[in-house]
Design an enzyme around this catalytic site. Structure first.
Site, PDB file in Angstrom:
ATOM      1  N   SER A 126       0.839  -1.189   0.000  1.00  0.00           N
ATOM      2  CA  SER A 126       0.000   0.000   0.000  1.00  0.00           C
ATOM      3  C   SER A 126       0.876   1.242   0.000  1.00  0.00           C
ATOM      4  O   SER A 126       1.988   1.231   0.560  1.00  0.00           O
ATOM      5  CB  SER A 126      -0.859  -0.031   1.270  1.00  0.00           C
ATOM      6  OG  SER A 126      -1.426   1.229   1.499  1.00  0.00           O
ATOM      7  N   TYR A 151      -2.034  -1.177  10.935  1.00  0.00           N
ATOM      8  CA  TYR A 151      -2.253  -1.736   9.587  1.00  0.00           C
ATOM      9  C   TYR A 151      -1.075  -1.377   8.679  1.00  0.00           C
ATOM     10  O   TYR A 151      -0.473  -2.245   8.043  1.00  0.00           O
ATOM     11  CB  TYR A 151      -3.565  -1.199   8.987  1.00  0.00           C
ATOM     12  CG  TYR A 151      -3.650  -1.420   7.488  1.00  0.00           C
ATOM     13  CD1 TYR A 151      -3.873  -2.688   6.969  1.00  0.00           C
ATOM     14  CD2 TYR A 151      -3.465  -0.363   6.592  1.00  0.00           C
ATOM     15  CE1 TYR A 151      -3.908  -2.905   5.590  1.00  0.00           C
ATOM     16  CE2 TYR A 151      -3.501  -0.568   5.215  1.00  0.00           C
ATOM     17  CZ  TYR A 151      -3.727  -1.842   4.724  1.00  0.00           C
ATOM     18  OH  TYR A 151      -3.761  -2.039   3.364  1.00  0.00           O
ATOM     19  N   LYS A 155       2.028  -3.776   6.911  1.00  0.00           N
ATOM     20  CA  LYS A 155       2.394  -3.845   5.483  1.00  0.00           C
ATOM     21  C   LYS A 155       3.892  -3.613   5.314  1.00  0.00           C
ATOM     22  O   LYS A 155       4.552  -4.296   4.533  1.00  0.00           O
ATOM     23  CB  LYS A 155       1.610  -2.793   4.683  1.00  0.00           C
ATOM     24  CG  LYS A 155       0.135  -3.116   4.541  1.00  0.00           C
ATOM     25  CD  LYS A 155      -0.074  -4.227   3.535  1.00  0.00           C
ATOM     26  CE  LYS A 155      -1.472  -4.762   3.533  1.00  0.00           C
ATOM     27  NZ  LYS A 155      -1.656  -6.005   2.817  1.00  0.00           N
TER      28      LYS A 155
HETATM   29  P1  NAD Z   1     -10.812  -7.450   1.263  1.00  0.00           P
HETATM   30  O1  NAD Z   1     -11.028  -7.443   2.730  1.00  0.00           O
HETATM   31  O2  NAD Z   1     -11.982  -7.258   0.374  1.00  0.00           O
HETATM   32  O3  NAD Z   1     -10.067  -8.799   0.837  1.00  0.00           O
HETATM   33  C1  NAD Z   1      -9.197  -9.491   1.685  1.00  0.00           C
HETATM   34  C2  NAD Z   1      -9.669 -10.934   1.756  1.00  0.00           C
HETATM   35  O4  NAD Z   1      -8.788 -11.682   2.591  1.00  0.00           O
HETATM   36  C3  NAD Z   1     -11.068 -11.069   2.346  1.00  0.00           C
HETATM   37  O5  NAD Z   1     -11.868 -11.809   1.455  1.00  0.00           O
HETATM   38  C4  NAD Z   1     -10.855 -11.821   3.660  1.00  0.00           C
HETATM   39  O6  NAD Z   1     -11.938 -12.678   3.955  1.00  0.00           O
HETATM   40  C5  NAD Z   1      -9.568 -12.567   3.392  1.00  0.00           C
HETATM   41  N1  NAD Z   1      -8.744 -12.863   4.576  1.00  0.00           N
HETATM   42  C6  NAD Z   1      -8.395 -12.018   5.573  1.00  0.00           C
HETATM   43  N2  NAD Z   1      -7.601 -12.650   6.469  1.00  0.00           N
HETATM   44  C7  NAD Z   1      -7.435 -13.925   6.014  1.00  0.00           C
HETATM   45  C8  NAD Z   1      -6.731 -15.046   6.480  1.00  0.00           C
HETATM   46  N3  NAD Z   1      -6.034 -14.992   7.626  1.00  0.00           N
HETATM   47  N4  NAD Z   1      -6.783 -16.184   5.761  1.00  0.00           N
HETATM   48  C9  NAD Z   1      -7.492 -16.255   4.614  1.00  0.00           C
HETATM   49  N5  NAD Z   1      -8.199 -15.226   4.121  1.00  0.00           N
HETATM   50  C10 NAD Z   1      -8.159 -14.064   4.807  1.00  0.00           C
HETATM   51  O7  NAD Z   1      -9.691  -6.364   0.948  1.00  0.00           O
HETATM   52  P2  NAD Z   1      -9.192  -5.785  -0.443  1.00  0.00           P
HETATM   53  O8  NAD Z   1      -9.601  -4.375  -0.531  1.00  0.00           O
HETATM   54  O9  NAD Z   1      -9.540  -6.716  -1.540  1.00  0.00           O
HETATM   55  O10 NAD Z   1      -7.625  -5.796  -0.167  1.00  0.00           O
HETATM   56  C11 NAD Z   1      -6.819  -6.883  -0.562  1.00  0.00           C
HETATM   57  C12 NAD Z   1      -5.402  -6.638  -0.102  1.00  0.00           C
HETATM   58  O11 NAD Z   1      -4.934  -5.401  -0.620  1.00  0.00           O
HETATM   59  C13 NAD Z   1      -5.269  -6.537   1.425  1.00  0.00           C
HETATM   60  O12 NAD Z   1      -4.061  -7.162   1.799  1.00  0.00           O
HETATM   61  C14 NAD Z   1      -5.182  -5.049   1.665  1.00  0.00           C
HETATM   62  O13 NAD Z   1      -4.464  -4.730   2.827  1.00  0.00           O
HETATM   63  C15 NAD Z   1      -4.438  -4.584   0.420  1.00  0.00           C
HETATM   64  N6  NAD Z   1      -4.721  -3.190   0.105  1.00  0.00           N
HETATM   65  C16 NAD Z   1      -6.007  -2.777  -0.082  1.00  0.00           C
HETATM   66  C17 NAD Z   1      -6.285  -1.456  -0.359  1.00  0.00           C
HETATM   67  C18 NAD Z   1      -7.701  -0.980  -0.539  1.00  0.00           C
HETATM   68  O14 NAD Z   1      -7.949   0.221  -0.529  1.00  0.00           O
HETATM   69  N7  NAD Z   1      -8.686  -1.849  -0.728  1.00  0.00           N
HETATM   70  C19 NAD Z   1      -5.229  -0.527  -0.475  1.00  0.00           C
HETATM   71  C20 NAD Z   1      -3.922  -0.982  -0.303  1.00  0.00           C
HETATM   72  C21 NAD Z   1      -3.677  -2.320  -0.018  1.00  0.00           C
HETATM   73  C1  UD1 Z   2      -6.972   4.806   3.606  1.00  0.00           C
HETATM   74  C2  UD1 Z   2      -5.943   4.442   4.644  1.00  0.00           C
HETATM   75  C3  UD1 Z   2      -4.780   3.777   3.962  1.00  0.00           C
HETATM   76  C4  UD1 Z   2      -5.260   2.564   3.162  1.00  0.00           C
HETATM   77  C5  UD1 Z   2      -6.320   3.035   2.176  1.00  0.00           C
HETATM   78  C6  UD1 Z   2      -6.912   1.895   1.412  1.00  0.00           C
HETATM   79  C7  UD1 Z   2      -6.174   6.064   6.485  1.00  0.00           C
HETATM   80  C8  UD1 Z   2      -5.537   7.185   7.223  1.00  0.00           C
HETATM   81  N1  UD1 Z   2      -5.529   5.624   5.379  1.00  0.00           N
HETATM   82  O1  UD1 Z   2      -6.380   5.722   2.683  1.00  0.00           O
HETATM   83  O2  UD1 Z   2      -3.827   3.361   4.914  1.00  0.00           O
HETATM   84  O3  UD1 Z   2      -4.190   1.974   2.456  1.00  0.00           O
HETATM   85  O4  UD1 Z   2      -7.381   3.680   2.897  1.00  0.00           O
HETATM   86  O5  UD1 Z   2      -7.707   1.083   2.236  1.00  0.00           O
HETATM   87  O6  UD1 Z   2      -7.232   5.576   6.859  1.00  0.00           O
HETATM   88  N2  UD1 Z   2     -12.683  10.985   3.438  1.00  0.00           N
HETATM   89  C9  UD1 Z   2     -13.674  11.844   3.835  1.00  0.00           C
HETATM   90  N3  UD1 Z   2     -14.818  11.305   4.363  1.00  0.00           N
HETATM   91  C10 UD1 Z   2     -14.998   9.957   4.496  1.00  0.00           C
HETATM   92  C11 UD1 Z   2     -13.971   9.088   4.076  1.00  0.00           C
HETATM   93  C12 UD1 Z   2     -12.815   9.643   3.561  1.00  0.00           C
HETATM   94  O7  UD1 Z   2     -13.533  13.062   3.744  1.00  0.00           O
HETATM   95  O8  UD1 Z   2     -16.047   9.531   5.009  1.00  0.00           O
HETATM   96  C13 UD1 Z   2     -11.459  11.556   2.871  1.00  0.00           C
HETATM   97  C14 UD1 Z   2     -10.222  11.216   3.683  1.00  0.00           C
HETATM   98  O9  UD1 Z   2      -9.994  12.183   4.654  1.00  0.00           O
HETATM   99  C15 UD1 Z   2      -9.152  11.188   2.590  1.00  0.00           C
HETATM  100  C16 UD1 Z   2      -9.907  10.791   1.312  1.00  0.00           C
HETATM  101  O10 UD1 Z   2     -11.284  10.996   1.599  1.00  0.00           O
HETATM  102  O11 UD1 Z   2      -8.677  12.477   2.400  1.00  0.00           O
HETATM  103  C17 UD1 Z   2      -9.673   9.330   0.956  1.00  0.00           C
HETATM  104  O12 UD1 Z   2      -9.931   8.559   2.124  1.00  0.00           O
HETATM  105  P1  UD1 Z   2      -9.932   6.965   2.110  1.00  0.00           P
HETATM  106  O13 UD1 Z   2     -10.791   6.473   1.006  1.00  0.00           O
HETATM  107  O14 UD1 Z   2     -10.233   6.502   3.492  1.00  0.00           O
HETATM  108  O15 UD1 Z   2      -8.440   6.605   1.709  1.00  0.00           O
HETATM  109  P2  UD1 Z   2      -7.044   7.069   2.377  1.00  0.00           P
HETATM  110  O16 UD1 Z   2      -7.237   7.797   3.627  1.00  0.00           O
HETATM  111  O17 UD1 Z   2      -6.252   7.724   1.316  1.00  0.00           O
END
Ligand code: NAD
Ligand code: UD1
Length: 350
Positions: A126, A151, A155
């Site tokens: 991330s 979190y 990572k």
């Molecule tokens: P998500 O929660 O939709 O998907 C993660 C999946 O992993 C879920 O289906 C959950 O049931 C499964 N899981 C969790 N712990 C587990 C375990 N111990 N064993 C087996 N399965 C398990 O999340 P996502 O948005 O699809 O994110 C996927 C990956 O990307 C995560 O590692 C997350 O940290 C990373 N990531 C996500 C974002 C985002 O904004 N969505 C941003 C940066 C990084």
């Molecule tokens: C967040 C996480 C980041 C994670 C990413 C993807 C934090 C501080 N950071 O990123 O670690 O990798 O999600 O899961 O939580 N916002 C509003 N109102 C809301 C929600 C969000 O104003 O109800 C604003 C936030 O202040 C931010 C922007 O929207 O400025 C994006 O927010 P968000 O979607 O939560 O992503 P990040 O904060 O960038």
């Protein structure tokens, strides 16, 4: 036996989209997910979109005997590792859960992979590992910072663990994919992001306000040093992100070592721009109010994604309008995500 790509966390948001992209590219995939933040329905919809049965096992990446069984049964030659917990706020209250799932889980997975001579790994990292960056856009070699939450630290720890592995054994071929802000959904509206409870992230919150599940959006902070005072982020369509995984797998299979790639568009949008664009694209007005800053937020963050373009031949092709259209199609055709609330399920049953 057919070569198989193991997708951990493949029932979740990014994992399900990536599974579809890999299947469409002709790969055989096996999904392992404990469904702690997802459900069977996403697998059913994936099968519908893929026109094929998808191998799915419900289980935990920390379950060593289960992993051993899967690595014995299938000819796994690569792992795309999404499984983990991802809520920043929840990680502050339950840090041990985050270290157990994200760090111990990855440790366990790598141990079994090494035992079965599988060394190709794509890891979901991330942009949070950059902490508070000094310069925009963010390059991969900008150096990691101090993530603001357990979190984020989990990572970063995994990135460090994987870098040590790659240094210790030249057969490891590892991609650290640093995602910026994934949004959007598959264009069919059949799979998408289904947060449990009140969403933390901007786009799911916005679409739930638009559909009437939530009364208004709170904009966290309008006094940042940005053009309109609200935070700026690099939003990227989840299908573009999925395609980045396919490209990364192709490069890993021929070029061992550890690689770090930013997956973003390189364009930043403010929260107010997101609200206005959403209104323009969908015609639905969004009620919002300003509140104080959210702890841990940084003012702005967007990627320099030129390394991925150069080395993977990948770039994000979908623009903000498509991100919003697809998020809205998913939300409006599935107002309650994959799981309608109990009272609605009961109503459908009669
Ligand atoms: P998500 O929660 O939709 O998907 C993660 C999946 O992993 C879920 O289906 C959950 O049931 C499964 N899981 C969790 N712990 C587990 C375990 N111990 N064993 C087996 N399965 C398990 O999340 P996502 O948005 O699809 O994110 C996927 C990956 O990307 C995560 O590692 C997350 O940290 C990373 N990531 C996500 C974002 C985002 O904004 N969505 C941003 C940066 C990084
Ligand atoms: C967040 C996480 C980041 C994670 C990413 C993807 C934090 C501080 N950071 O990123 O670690 O990798 O999600 O899961 O939580 N916002 C509003 N109102 C809301 C929600 C969000 O104003 O109800 C604003 C936030 O202040 C931010 C922007 O929207 O400025 C994006 O927010 P968000 O979607 O939560 O992503 P990040 O904060 O960038």
């Amino acid at each position: 036996m057919q070569k198989t790509t193991l997708i951990t966390g493949g029932a979740g948001y990014i994992g399900s989209h990536t599974a579809l992209t890999l299947i469409e590219a002709g790969q055989h995939v096996l999904i392992l997910d404990n469904l702690c933040n997802s459900c069977h329905e996403s697998i059913g919809r994936l099968e519908h979109l893929a026109h094929a049965r998808v191998d799915f096992v419900e289980g935990d990446i920390r379950d060593t005997p289960l992993l051993e069984r899967l690595f014995s049964q299938y000819d796994i030659d690569a792992v795309v590792h999404f499984a983990g917990l991802k809520s920043v706020a929840n990680s502050v209250c339950h840090p041990l859960d985050y270290y157990a799932n994200n760090v111990v889980g990855t440790f366990n997975l790598c141990e079994v992979m090494a035992r079965f001579n599988v060394f190709n790994l794509v890891f979901s990292s991330s942009a949070t590992v950059y902490g508070e960056p000094a310069h925009m856009p963010i390059f991969e070699d900008a150096g990691t910072g101090v993530p603001a939450s357990p979190y984020g630290r989990s990572k970063l720890m995994v990135e460090q663990l994987l870098a040590d592995l790659a240094r210790s054994e030249p057969r490891w071929s590892i991609a650290l994919l640093r995602y910026f802000n994934p949004v959007g959904a598959h264009e069919s509206g059949l799979i998408g992001e289904d947060p449990s409870g009140r969403p933390n992230n901007l786009l799911p919150f916005l679409t739930q306000v638009a559909i009437g599940r939530l009364p208004e959006l709170t904009v966290f902070g309008n006094d940042y040093p940005t053009a309109d005072g609200t935070c700026v982020r690099d939003y990227i369509h989840v299908v573009d992100l999925a395609e980045g995984h396919l490209k990364a797998l192709q490069v890993l299979r021929r070029d061992p070592g550890i690689h770090t790639w930013n997956l973003g568009t390189g364009i930043g949008y403010s929260v107010l721009q997101m609200i206005r664009s959403f209104e323009d694209v969908t015609g639905v007005s969004i009620a919002f109010r300003f509140a104080g800053r959210r702890a841990g937020d940084i003012a702005q963050c967007w990627a320099d994604a030129s390394k991925a373009r150069r080395e993977l031949g990948w770039y994000a092709r979908r623009n903000l309008e498509q991100m919003i259209q697809d998020s809205w199609r998913w939300q409006s055709s599935n107002p309650y995500g994959y799981r309608p609330p109990v009272e609605l399920s009961a109503a459908f049953a009669h």
